[in-house]
Design a protein around this motif. Structure first.
Motif, PDB file in Angstrom:
ATOM      1  N   SER A 105      50.132  45.357  47.488  1.00  0.00           N
ATOM      2  CA  SER A 105      49.900  44.692  46.213  1.00  0.00           C
ATOM      3  C   SER A 105      51.085  44.910  45.273  1.00  0.00           C
ATOM      4  O   SER A 105      51.878  45.830  45.447  1.00  0.00           O
ATOM      5  N   ASP A 106      51.172  44.041  44.256  1.00  0.00           N
ATOM      6  CA  ASP A 106      52.176  44.235  43.213  1.00  0.00           C
ATOM      7  C   ASP A 106      51.653  45.233  42.186  1.00  0.00           C
ATOM      8  O   ASP A 106      50.593  45.845  42.376  1.00  0.00           O
ATOM      9  N   ALA A 107      52.376  45.403  41.088  1.00  0.00           N
ATOM     10  CA  ALA A 107      51.988  46.400  40.095  1.00  0.00           C
ATOM     11  C   ALA A 107      50.645  46.081  39.448  1.00  0.00           C
ATOM     12  O   ALA A 107      49.986  46.972  38.899  1.00  0.00           O
ATOM     13  N   SER A 108      50.219  44.813  39.532  1.00  0.00           N
ATOM     14  CA  SER A 108      48.931  44.405  38.964  1.00  0.00           C
ATOM     15  C   SER A 108      47.791  44.473  39.970  1.00  0.00           C
ATOM     16  O   SER A 108      46.664  44.088  39.657  1.00  0.00           O
ATOM     17  N   GLY A 109      48.101  44.915  41.201  1.00  0.00           N
ATOM     18  CA  GLY A 109      47.066  45.005  42.224  1.00  0.00           C
ATOM     19  C   GLY A 109      46.807  43.698  42.943  1.00  0.00           C
ATOM     20  O   GLY A 109      45.736  43.518  43.528  1.00  0.00           O
ATOM     21  N   VAL A 110      47.790  42.779  42.931  1.00  0.00           N
ATOM     22  CA  VAL A 110      47.611  41.449  43.514  1.00  0.00           C
ATOM     23  C   VAL A 110      48.473  41.306  44.764  1.00  0.00           C
ATOM     24  O   VAL A 110      49.646  41.680  44.777  1.00  0.00           O
ATOM     25  N   TYR A 111      47.885  40.732  45.834  1.00  0.00           N
ATOM     26  CA  TYR A 111      48.589  40.453  47.084  1.00  0.00           C
ATOM     27  C   TYR A 111      49.070  39.014  47.117  1.00  0.00           C
ATOM     28  O   TYR A 111      48.457  38.117  46.519  1.00  0.00           O
ATOM     29  N   SER A 112      50.122  38.778  47.892  1.00  0.00           N
ATOM     30  CA  SER A 112      50.621  37.414  48.098  1.00  0.00           C
ATOM     31  C   SER A 112      49.927  36.763  49.278  1.00  0.00           C
ATOM     32  O   SER A 112      49.389  37.428  50.163  1.00  0.00           O
ATOM     33  N   VAL A 114      47.190  34.979  49.700  1.00  0.00           N
ATOM     34  CA  VAL A 114      45.740  34.991  49.913  1.00  0.00           C
ATOM     35  C   VAL A 114      45.010  34.695  48.597  1.00  0.00           C
ATOM     36  O   VAL A 114      45.603  34.710  47.519  1.00  0.00           O
ATOM     37  N   VAL A 115      43.709  34.448  48.718  1.00  0.00           N
ATOM     38  CA  VAL A 115      42.832  34.465  47.550  1.00  0.00           C
ATOM     39  C   VAL A 115      42.360  35.909  47.396  1.00  0.00           C
ATOM     40  O   VAL A 115      41.632  36.417  48.244  1.00  0.00           O
ATOM     41  N   ASN A 116      42.822  36.567  46.362  1.00  0.00           N
ATOM     42  CA  ASN A 116      42.482  37.976  46.156  1.00  0.00           C
ATOM     43  C   ASN A 116      41.008  38.125  45.802  1.00  0.00           C
ATOM     44  O   ASN A 116      40.382  37.214  45.273  1.00  0.00           O
ATOM     45  N   MET A 117      40.462  39.285  46.114  1.00  0.00           N
ATOM     46  CA  MET A 117      39.048  39.554  45.871  1.00  0.00           C
ATOM     47  C   MET A 117      38.875  40.696  44.874  1.00  0.00           C
ATOM     48  O   MET A 117      39.713  41.589  44.794  1.00  0.00           O
ATOM     49  N   GLU A 118      37.789  40.648  44.156  1.00  0.00           N
ATOM     50  CA  GLU A 118      37.374  41.753  43.299  1.00  0.00           C
ATOM     51  C   GLU A 118      36.122  42.375  43.908  1.00  0.00           C
ATOM     52  O   GLU A 118      35.241  41.657  44.390  1.00  0.00           O
ATOM     53  N   PHE A 119      36.040  43.706  43.877  1.00  0.00           N
ATOM     54  CA  PHE A 119      34.888  44.402  44.431  1.00  0.00           C
ATOM     55  C   PHE A 119      34.087  45.056  43.316  1.00  0.00           C
ATOM     56  O   PHE A 119      34.653  45.730  42.451  1.00  0.00           O
ATOM     57  N   ASP A 120      32.781  44.841  43.351  1.00  0.00           N
ATOM     58  CA  ASP A 120      31.895  45.524  42.424  1.00  0.00           C
ATOM     59  C   ASP A 120      31.836  46.991  42.828  1.00  0.00           C
ATOM     60  O   ASP A 120      31.427  47.313  43.952  1.00  0.00           O
ATOM     61  N   ILE A 121      32.248  47.877  41.939  1.00  0.00           N
ATOM     62  CA  ILE A 121      32.360  49.288  42.288  1.00  0.00           C
ATOM     63  C   ILE A 121      31.004  49.903  42.599  1.00  0.00           C
ATOM     64  O   ILE A 121      30.903  50.915  43.295  1.00  0.00           O
ATOM     65  N   ARG A 122      29.902  49.300  42.111  1.00  0.00           N
ATOM     66  CA  ARG A 122      28.565  49.846  42.363  1.00  0.00           C
ATOM     67  C   ARG A 122      27.980  49.333  43.672  1.00  0.00           C
ATOM     68  O   ARG A 122      27.424  50.082  44.458  1.00  0.00           O
ATOM     69  N   THR A 123      28.114  48.028  43.926  1.00  0.00           N
ATOM     70  CA  THR A 123      27.519  47.438  45.132  1.00  0.00           C
ATOM     71  C   THR A 123      28.521  47.242  46.250  1.00  0.00           C
ATOM     72  O   THR A 123      28.144  47.027  47.397  1.00  0.00           O
ATOM     73  N   THR A 128      35.378  36.321  44.727  1.00  0.00           N
ATOM     74  CA  THR A 128      36.653  35.656  44.472  1.00  0.00           C
ATOM     75  C   THR A 128      36.608  34.862  43.169  1.00  0.00           C
ATOM     76  O   THR A 128      37.555  34.136  42.859  1.00  0.00           O
ATOM     77  N   VAL A 129      35.539  34.996  42.415  1.00  0.00           N
ATOM     78  CA  VAL A 129      35.400  34.257  41.155  1.00  0.00           C
ATOM     79  C   VAL A 129      36.465  34.743  40.174  1.00  0.00           C
ATOM     80  O   VAL A 129      36.509  35.922  39.815  1.00  0.00           O
ATOM     81  N   GLY A 130      37.338  33.836  39.771  1.00  0.00           N
ATOM     82  CA  GLY A 130      38.393  34.185  38.822  1.00  0.00           C
ATOM     83  C   GLY A 130      39.502  35.027  39.402  1.00  0.00           C
ATOM     84  O   GLY A 130      40.395  35.470  38.664  1.00  0.00           O
ATOM     85  N   ALA A 131      39.489  35.278  40.714  1.00  0.00           N
ATOM     86  CA  ALA A 131      40.514  36.126  41.335  1.00  0.00           C
ATOM     87  C   ALA A 131      41.806  35.329  41.545  1.00  0.00           C
ATOM     88  O   ALA A 131      41.773  34.113  41.748  1.00  0.00           O
ATOM     89  N   PRO A 132      42.979  35.989  41.508  1.00  0.00           N
ATOM     90  CA  PRO A 132      44.251  35.294  41.695  1.00  0.00           C
ATOM     91  C   PRO A 132      44.360  34.636  43.073  1.00  0.00           C
ATOM     92  O   PRO A 132      44.031  35.246  44.093  1.00  0.00           O
ATOM     93  N   ASP A 133      44.826  33.384  43.081  1.00  0.00           N
ATOM     94  CA  ASP A 133      45.069  32.647  44.328  1.00  0.00           C
ATOM     95  C   ASP A 133      46.581  32.562  44.514  1.00  0.00           C
ATOM     96  O   ASP A 133      47.269  31.844  43.781  1.00  0.00           O
ATOM     97  N   THR A 134      47.115  33.322  45.474  1.00  0.00           N
ATOM     98  CA  THR A 134      48.568  33.375  45.686  1.00  0.00           C
ATOM     99  C   THR A 134      48.962  32.750  47.022  1.00  0.00           C
ATOM    100  O   THR A 134      50.021  33.068  47.563  1.00  0.00           O
ATOM    101  N   ARG A 135      48.121  31.902  47.582  1.00  0.00           N
ATOM    102  CA  ARG A 135      48.437  31.278  48.867  1.00  0.00           C
ATOM    103  C   ARG A 135      49.762  30.537  48.784  1.00  0.00           C
ATOM    104  O   ARG A 135      50.028  29.821  47.825  1.00  0.00           O
ATOM    105  N   GLY A 136      50.589  30.723  49.819  1.00  0.00           N
ATOM    106  CA  GLY A 136      51.921  30.130  49.853  1.00  0.00           C
ATOM    107  C   GLY A 136      53.022  31.085  49.424  1.00  0.00           C
ATOM    108  O   GLY A 136      54.192  30.871  49.744  1.00  0.00           O
ATOM    109  N   ALA A 137      52.672  32.166  48.729  1.00  0.00           N
ATOM    110  CA  ALA A 137      53.663  33.166  48.312  1.00  0.00           C
ATOM    111  C   ALA A 137      53.814  34.249  49.379  1.00  0.00           C
ATOM    112  O   ALA A 137      52.907  34.468  50.192  1.00  0.00           O
TER     113      ALA A 137
END
Length: 252
Positions: A105-112, A114-123, A128-137
């Motif tokens: 990942s970059d300094a912001s925690g984002v991978y190139s 792919v459609v990045n995912m967020e994980f609910d820390i409890r469940t 992927t709602v609102g997650a960065p889409d970096t496909r092609g990078a």
């Protein structure tokens, strides 16, 4: 011959990992166990050269990556020179011609790529709602081929943390042998003291310190032995970090 695994017939995950992907099994057989011959010239791996533990490749692996040493593509962050040496599992001698790939990942925690995912820390459920889409990078991805000394070198940055993961760098190695192509995948982690310092610096300072501990990490799941074995020795050289790690993953 009945094979009796530890803990009531189910191999415990930490035992399996500590064996480097192999199995520690008690055999209940009528005939004596077969003793395999030690390969010619083999020595018992020393503490500095023992099988590198495997981990999952994770959801952000891609089928290809650019052949290059500098993977930054202009991404800002604390510079990190990562030196990896691929060595033989038994003799600890360097291996030539092994393809070694990294992604992170970059300094912001984002991978190139792919459609990045967020994980609910409890469940621990991904979204992927609102997650960065970096496909092609392709930033912070690349591979090198080891030379006669077994080394590959990558110029990258210190990775950012993201939900449900401690900061890490993915490594995948491919070795073409007469027995076929062998692969070895793992993840390399950062010393805690280095993390604390890096996350006080720009551009990581904006996000603040890592809030993910050992237990919530989706791969480590509280396994402090695995974390210790896969944490890279790392030091400062002026404003750049340098890390060195052996990958004892294959037989020649």
């Amino acid at each position: 011959c009945a094979l009796v695994a530890q803990r009531g017939g189910v191999m415990h995950r930490r035992t399996f990992l500590a064996a480097g992907g192999g199995a520690i099994i008690a055999a209940a057989c009528e005939t004596p166990p077969v003793t395999l011959a030690t390969p010619a010239g083999a020595v018992m791996p020393s503490k500095s050269c023992k099988p590198t533990l495997r981990t999952t490749e994770g959801p952000y692996v891609l089928p290809t990556s650019p052949l290059r040493s500098d993977v930054r593509e202009g991404k800002l962050g604390v510079p990190l020179m990562l030196r990896l040496q691929v060595v033989d599992l038994y003799t600890c001698q360097p291996l030539r011609g092994v393809k070694v790939e990294i992604w992170q990942s970059d300094a912001s925690g984002v991978y190139s790529g792919v459609v990045n995912m967020e994980f609910d820390i409890r469940t621990l459920k991904p979204s992927t709602v609102g997650a960065p889409d970096t496909r092609g990078a392709e930033f912070l991805r690349g591979h090198q081929v080891s030379g006669g000394d077994g080394h590959v070198v990558f110029n990258t940055i210190f990775p950012g943390w993201y939900s449900a993961r401690l900061p890490h760098i993915h490594v995948r190695a491919f070795n073409e042998t007469p027995r076929g192509v062998m692969t070895h995948s793992t993840q390399l982690f950062m010393p805690a003291a280095i993390q604390n310092r890096v996350y006080e610096l720009e551009p990581s300072k904006t996000r603040g310190p890592n809030t993910i501990g050992l237990d919530p990490d989706l791969v480590l799941r509280g396994d402090d032995h695995l974390l210790r074995e896969l944490t890279m020795p790392m030091k400062w050289n002026a404003n750049t970090l340098e890390a060195d790690m052996k990958l004892a993953a294959f037989r020649a």
